[in-house]
Design an enzyme around this catalytic site. Structure first.
Site, PDB file in Angstrom:
ATOM      1  CG  HIS A 150      -2.071   1.020   1.213  1.00  0.00           C
ATOM      2  ND1 HIS A 150      -3.245   0.891   1.337  1.00  0.00           N
ATOM      3  CD2 HIS A 150      -1.738   2.421   1.252  1.00  0.00           C
ATOM      4  CE1 HIS A 150      -3.913   1.911   1.269  1.00  0.00           C
ATOM      5  NE2 HIS A 150      -2.942   2.857   1.216  1.00  0.00           N
ATOM      6  CG  HIS A 153      -1.415   7.019  -1.497  1.00  0.00           C
ATOM      7  ND1 HIS A 153      -2.604   7.125  -1.857  1.00  0.00           N
ATOM      8  CD2 HIS A 153      -1.633   6.275  -0.473  1.00  0.00           C
ATOM      9  CE1 HIS A 153      -3.483   6.621  -1.050  1.00  0.00           C
ATOM     10  NE2 HIS A 153      -2.958   5.923  -0.063  1.00  0.00           N
ATOM     11  CD  GLN A 213      -7.454  11.158  -1.226  1.00  0.00           C
ATOM     12  OE1 GLN A 213      -6.377  10.685  -1.119  1.00  0.00           O
ATOM     13  NE2 GLN A 213      -8.100  11.015  -0.093  1.00  0.00           N
ATOM     14  CG  HIS A 242      -7.661   4.403   0.835  1.00  0.00           C
ATOM     15  ND1 HIS A 242      -7.269   3.829   0.090  1.00  0.00           N
ATOM     16  CD2 HIS A 242      -6.495   5.099   1.353  1.00  0.00           C
ATOM     17  CE1 HIS A 242      -5.984   4.386  -0.289  1.00  0.00           C
ATOM     18  NE2 HIS A 242      -5.742   4.795   0.658  1.00  0.00           N
ATOM     19  CD  GLU A 247      -6.494   7.047   6.021  1.00  0.00           C
ATOM     20  OE1 GLU A 247      -7.138   6.927   4.886  1.00  0.00           O
ATOM     21  OE2 GLU A 247      -5.406   7.154   6.162  1.00  0.00           O
ATOM     22  CG  ASP A 291      -0.791   5.132   3.696  1.00  0.00           C
ATOM     23  OD1 ASP A 291      -1.209   5.052   2.193  1.00  0.00           O
ATOM     24  OD2 ASP A 291      -1.414   5.809   4.633  1.00  0.00           O
ATOM     25  CD1 TRP A 328      -2.918  12.405   4.013  1.00  0.00           C
ATOM     26  CD2 TRP A 328      -2.058  12.223   2.267  1.00  0.00           C
ATOM     27  NE1 TRP A 328      -3.765  12.656   3.309  1.00  0.00           N
ATOM     28  CE2 TRP A 328      -3.169  12.896   2.113  1.00  0.00           C
ATOM     29  CE3 TRP A 328      -0.960  12.240   1.123  1.00  0.00           C
ATOM     30  CZ2 TRP A 328      -3.562  12.721   0.590  1.00  0.00           C
ATOM     31  CZ3 TRP A 328      -1.370  12.461  -0.229  1.00  0.00           C
ATOM     32  CH2 TRP A 328      -3.087  12.822  -0.253  1.00  0.00           C
TER      33      TRP A 328
HETATM   34  N1  17E Z   1      -5.327   9.541   1.032  1.00  0.00           N
HETATM   35  C1  17E Z   1      -6.004   8.976   1.886  1.00  0.00           C
HETATM   36  O1  17E Z   1      -7.324   8.958   1.846  1.00  0.00           O
HETATM   37  N2  17E Z   1      -5.399   8.229   2.851  1.00  0.00           N
HETATM   38  C2  17E Z   1      -4.031   7.996   3.145  1.00  0.00           C
HETATM   39  N3  17E Z   1      -3.624   7.732   4.145  1.00  0.00           N
HETATM   40  C3  17E Z   1      -3.480   8.677   2.104  1.00  0.00           C
HETATM   41  C4  17E Z   1      -3.897   9.312   1.081  1.00  0.00           C
HETATM   42  C5  17E Z   1      -1.610   8.613   2.182  1.00  0.00           C
HETATM   43 FE   FE2 Z   2      -3.570   5.035   1.551  1.00  0.00          FE
END
Ligand code: 17E
Ligand code: FE2
Length: 419
Positions: A60, A62, A155, A213, A216, A312, A318
């Protein structure tokens, strides 16, 4: 005549036992593993009893936002949501070259440290689909030395803008390996549920993997994992499905979590925790006691679920740190999830190797066995525990039968007195 012969390996086998062997490679395939191999070879490496392991798997990351930390500004609150805002500004001016150059630089950094399988998310909620196009081109350009999977990741949510649903489908049409989503960030609970159903519909229509995702957030009311589990069961997609992050699982009350664990036992879905990022992004609204914001890794592992650890982020909106080293990830995971028992430490190593391969659905190509493609790494360590404890250096990376990287081990000389 072999292409490559590795002498005196301490081989970490698929059953996790260790064997002292030589390994012979010919035409990108492992052709022999035996205590003493004879025969001619083009190249011979004396491994000197060091640990030979299948490569690390980054399940995982980005890559589209990697190496953009501080552009156009730094994340001051440290929250997921400020990160999404900053990335929204940064992605207004991404170009194909910009994304490709950063992605390839990151992949090289990863491969140098023994990562040869990577699953990256590509943001597809930007109308030009530049990030996706770039990562699909990179997937092709790097395929001789690293395997890259690309997830179409909306996203900003599938239903936050009218065109986002179409963009997600177009991304699959263009060749993304997996469908992604972000149900906890959709405008309403109903939109979140609808988005999960839509993701499974697209996965079936295009015959792709799923990696969402999911939950989170520290909100104990964020309960999309149960929806993902139900869809995975009903569609039969099972092990082709991954729930990433699921940090809210760490905040659920035990009565609900216990029920959910029972449901999950009946699905074959994979879980990915991202300990470096979860421990820093989550818990930001807490004072004290402060939550860890990591999913129930130990409990899922104890009941036999496939759990892997991902990095990640590497220097992005982030998370401004990171080098791509999967032993850093396992090390942090071990601490945050309190997996300090001996079997638990070994399991944390598996979470950045075999379990990641299972999540990526590449098990048929993974592992050091006769007949399999020759991808392996040599660690300056004697076993999994030693590798994690010292975050051992990866001395050799062999990718598809060829020596890709050699790193010299630093030598320290003690000049003090002994007394
Ligand atoms: N975008 C998201 O929704 N969650 C993350 N942990 C990252 C990007 C890195
Ligand atoms: Fe992520």
């Amino acid at each position: 005549m072999y292409d490559l012969l590795l002498r005196q390996c301490r081989l970490l086998q698929t059953d996790r036992t260790i064997a002292e062997v030589d390994i012979a490679i010919k035409e990108r395939v492992i052709v022999d593993i035996a205590p003493k191999i004879t025969g001619n070879t083009k190249l011979e490496l004396d491994i000197q009893g060091k640990l030979v392991s299948p490569p690390f798997v980054e399940s995982h990351i980005h890559l589209d936002s990697a190496l953009t930390a501080g552009e156009p500004r730094w994340n001051q609150s440290g929250t997921l949501f400020e990160g999404i805002e900053i990335w929204r500004e940064r992605k207004q001016n991404i170009s194909l070259e910009d994304v490709k150059q950063r992605a390839i630089a990151t992949l090289k950094q990863q491969a140098t440290q023994g990562v040869l399988f990577v699953r990256s998310h590509a943001d597809v909620s930007e109308t030009s689909l530049t990030a996706l196009q770039a990562l699909l081109e990179v997937r092709q350009e790097v395929k001789d030395w690293i395997t890259l999977q690309v997830v179409a990741f909306p996203q900003d949510g599938i239903y936050s803008e009218p065109q986002n649903d179409l963009l997600l489908e177009k991304a699959l049409d263009m060749g993304a390996d997996a469908v992604g989503g972000i149900p906890h960030y959709e405008l309403t609970r109903e939109d979140g549920v609808k988005s999960v159903h839509r993701i499974f519909e697209l996965a079936q229509k295009y015959d792709r993997l799923v990696d969402i995702h999911c939950d989170e957030i520290d909100d104990d009311q964020s309960r999309f994992l149960e929806v993902v589990a139900a869809c995975a069961s009903r569609t039969g997609l099972g092990s082709r499905v991954t729930a990433s992050h699921t940090t809210a699982f760490g905040s659920y009350n035990n009565a609900y979590a216990g029920k959910l664990l029972g449901f999950l036992r009946r699905t074959q879905i994979n879980f990915i925790a991202n300990p470096l990022i979860n421990i820093t992004l989550q818990g930001r609204t807490d004072t004290y006691p402060k939550r860890r914001g990591v999913t129930r890794v130990k409990e899922l592992w104890q009941q036999g679920a496939n759990v892997s650890f991902g990095h990640d982020c590497i220097q992005d909106p982030w998370y401004s740190l990171g080098t791509g080293n999967m032993l850093d990830v396992a090390f942090m995971g071990l601490h945050v999830c309190q997996m300090t028992g001996t079997a638990e430490i070994d399991a944390c190593y598996d979470m950045v190797t075999w379990n990641g391969a299972k999540t990526l659905n590449v098990e048929d190509r993974y592992g050091i066995e006769i007949g399999k493609p020759s991808n392996l790494i040599v660690l300056n360590a004697c076993d999994r525990y030693d590798a994690i404890r010292r975050r051992a250096i990866v001395e050799y990376v062999i990718s598809q039968g060829k020596l890709l990287v050699k790193t010299e081990i630093p030598r320290t000389i003690w000049h003090g007195s002994c007394s």
